[in-house]
Design a protein around this motif. Structure first.
Motif, PDB file in Angstrom:
ATOM      1  N   PHE A  31      -9.431  34.690 -17.287  1.00  0.00           N
ATOM      2  CA  PHE A  31      -8.688  33.540 -16.204  1.00  0.00           C
ATOM      3  C   PHE A  31      -8.581  32.415 -16.567  1.00  0.00           C
ATOM      4  N   ASN A  32      -7.793  31.490 -16.360  1.00  0.00           N
ATOM      5  CA  ASN A  32      -7.743  30.120 -16.541  1.00  0.00           C
ATOM      6  C   ASN A  32      -8.634  29.479 -15.383  1.00  0.00           C
ATOM      7  N   THR A  33      -8.514  29.840 -14.202  1.00  0.00           N
ATOM      8  CA  THR A  33      -9.489  29.190 -13.430  1.00  0.00           C
ATOM      9  C   THR A  33     -10.046  30.371 -12.361  1.00  0.00           C
ATOM     10  N   LEU A 100      -2.234  32.174 -16.127  1.00  0.00           N
ATOM     11  CA  LEU A 100      -0.838  31.897 -16.429  1.00  0.00           C
ATOM     12  C   LEU A 100       0.115  31.665 -15.372  1.00  0.00           C
ATOM     13  N   SER A 101      -0.491  30.916 -14.594  1.00  0.00           N
ATOM     14  CA  SER A 101       0.049  30.704 -13.211  1.00  0.00           C
ATOM     15  C   SER A 101       0.379  31.755 -12.023  1.00  0.00           C
TER      16      SER A 101
END
Length: 115
Positions: A31-33, A100-101
């Motif tokens: 995950f990005n965050t 990715l949002s």
């Protein structure tokens, strides 16, 4: 399907502490965050704290100095240590993972700070 399961909520007196935990069903580095949001009755969901894959953290102003986010990558866990709790911290706290949002959410855990 990504699953996030929170634990650790409860009732605490003003000034007390709680530690929230979130188990993520896959490697958190996918995950990005990852992070925590909260939603109080009649209010919009808001960011509490998040951490990215590089270890950078972001905190809401109300959380700075009182809350600490951390990860245990070996077991895909995200924690939120909350100290100095206030009645205005009362809310449902949600674990979040963003890739990715696309946002994934846990079911939420209730935190109630009594006066």
């Amino acid at each position: 399907q990504v699953q996030l399961v929170e634990s650790g909520g409860g009732l605490v007196q003003a000034g007390g502490s709680l530690r929230l935990s979130c188990e993520v069903s896959e490697n958190i580095f996918n995950f990005n965050t990852v992070g925590w949001y909260r939603q109080a009755p009649g209010k919009e969901r808001e960011l509490v704290a998040r951490i990215n894959v590089g270890g950078r953290t972001d905190y809401a102003d109300f959380a700075k100095g009182r809350f600490t986010i951390s990860v245990d990558a070996g077991v895909n866990m995200v924690h939120l240590q909350m100290n100095g709790l206030k009645s205005e911290d009362t809310a449902v706290y949600y674990c979040n993972a963003n890739r990715l949002s696309r946002h994934y959410w846990g079911q939420g855990t209730q935190v109630t700070g009594s006066q």
